[in-house]
Design a protein around this motif. Structure first.
Motif, short mmCIF file in Angstrom:
data_model
loop_
_atom_site.label_atom_id
_atom_site.label_comp_id
_atom_site.label_asym_id
_atom_site.label_seq_id
_atom_site.Cartn_x
_atom_site.Cartn_y
_atom_site.Cartn_z
N ARG A 77 55.95 48.00 -6.37
CA ARG A 77 56.43 46.87 -6.16
C ARG A 77 55.40 46.15 -5.57
N ARG A 78 54.86 46.23 -4.89
CA ARG A 78 53.53 45.47 -4.47
C ARG A 78 53.22 45.55 -5.02
N ASP A 79 52.87 46.56 -6.78
CA ASP A 79 51.61 45.85 -7.78
C ASP A 79 52.21 45.17 -8.60
N GLU A 80 53.81 45.28 -8.55
CA GLU A 80 54.62 43.54 -9.20
C GLU A 80 54.42 42.73 -8.72
N LEU A 81 53.94 42.42 -7.56
CA LEU A 81 53.92 41.58 -6.86
C LEU A 81 53.12 40.94 -6.78
N GLY A 82 52.22 41.72 -6.91
CA GLY A 82 50.40 41.16 -7.30
C GLY A 82 49.97 40.87 -5.83
N LEU A 83 50.67 41.67 -4.67
CA LEU A 83 49.83 41.73 -3.46
C LEU A 83 49.41 43.07 -3.01
N TYR A 100 48.10 67.03 7.09
CA TYR A 100 48.90 65.86 7.38
C TYR A 100 50.33 65.98 7.05
N ARG A 101 50.93 65.86 8.02
CA ARG A 101 52.97 65.79 7.75
C ARG A 101 52.68 64.36 6.84
N PRO A 102 53.75 64.24 6.02
CA PRO A 102 54.37 63.43 4.79
C PRO A 102 55.03 62.40 5.79
N ALA A 103 55.11 60.87 5.53
CA ALA A 103 55.32 59.76 6.45
C ALA A 103 56.74 59.71 7.21
N ASN A 104 56.43 59.23 7.57
CA ASN A 104 58.54 59.35 8.33
C ASN A 104 58.11 58.00 8.67
N PRO A 105 58.25 56.32 8.38
CA PRO A 105 59.12 55.86 8.70
C PRO A 105 60.60 55.28 9.16
N THR A 106 60.11 54.07 10.50
CA THR A 106 61.21 54.05 11.33
C THR A 106 62.05 53.08 10.52
N LEU A 107 63.37 52.54 10.95
CA LEU A 107 64.35 51.94 10.45
C LEU A 107 63.70 49.98 10.09
N ASP A 108 62.94 50.05 10.75
CA ASP A 108 62.59 48.76 11.53
C ASP A 108 61.51 48.52 10.38
N VAL A 109 60.41 49.80 9.81
CA VAL A 109 59.73 49.52 8.92
C VAL A 109 60.68 49.23 7.87
N ILE A 110 61.28 50.58 7.35
CA ILE A 110 61.82 49.88 5.68
C ILE A 110 62.30 48.75 5.65
N TRP A 111 63.18 48.29 6.75
CA TRP A 111 63.85 46.98 6.50
C TRP A 111 62.67 45.70 6.55
N ARG A 112 61.70 45.86 7.15
CA ARG A 112 60.43 45.28 7.27
C ARG A 112 59.21 45.63 5.21
N LEU A 113 59.22 46.56 4.97
CA LEU A 113 59.29 46.78 3.34
C LEU A 113 60.23 46.29 3.04
N ALA A 114 61.32 46.02 3.00
CA ALA A 114 62.19 46.01 1.50
C ALA A 114 62.21 44.04 2.04
N ASP A 115 62.69 43.52 3.03
CA ASP A 115 61.77 42.55 2.96
C ASP A 115 60.77 41.80 2.22
N ALA A 116 60.16 42.13 2.48
CA ALA A 116 58.81 42.44 2.53
C ALA A 116 58.48 42.04 0.64
N LEU A 117 59.08 42.89 0.40
CA LEU A 117 58.96 43.00 -1.20
C LEU A 117 59.84 43.09 -1.67
N GLU A 118 61.18 41.87 -1.59
CA GLU A 118 61.85 41.65 -2.06
C GLU A 118 62.80 42.52 -2.70
N LEU A 119 63.70 43.83 -2.33
CA LEU A 119 64.41 45.01 -2.60
C LEU A 119 65.37 45.31 -1.47
N ASP A 120 66.20 45.88 -1.59
CA ASP A 120 67.58 46.28 -1.42
C ASP A 120 66.89 47.51 -0.90
N ALA A 121 67.12 47.56 0.63
CA ALA A 121 66.09 48.62 1.75
C ALA A 121 67.33 49.94 0.87
#
Length: 102
Positions: free
Chosen positions: A24-30, A64-85
């Motif tokens: 999605r970041r690539d689609e938006l050219g970010l 390294y263990r896999p990434a494990n983002p918090t809900l806050d991070v998921i919501w921030r990313l969804a908003d920034a990427l114009e996605l449904d979380a």
């Protein structure tokens, strides 16, 4: 041990999350910097998510263990990427089958 580490499919879900963010970041050219500015997350943390790396090494394996983002991070990313979380965390939805919020 983080709670999610015991789930056998956790690493795959974490990997798919990063793939969805990257696509999605690539689609938006970010750039990573632009995504950083939109989310308020550090560039290093964004890179960890995109590369499916958590911030901690497993002492037993040295990997390294896999990434494990918090809900806050998921919501921030969804908003920034114009996605449904829910798209980011729904492993049944392919990377290509995203849904924009209405």
């Amino acid at each position: 041990m983080p709670a999610a580490d015991h789930l056998p499919e956790f690493e795959e879900k974490s990997k798919r999350f990063g793939e969805k963010v990257r696509r999605r970041r690539d689609e938006l050219g970010l750039t990573e910097r632009e995504l950083m500015e939109r989310t308020g997350l550090s560039r290093g943390y964004i890179q960890l998510l995109l590369n499916n790396r958590g911030g901690h090494k497993d002492p037993a394996t040295g990997t390294y263990r896999p990434a494990n983002p918090t809900l806050d991070v998921i919501w921030r990313l969804a908003d920034a990427l114009e996605l449904d979380a829910t798209y980011l965390v729904d492993n049944d939805r392919d990377v290509e089958s995203r849904a924009l919020p209405s």
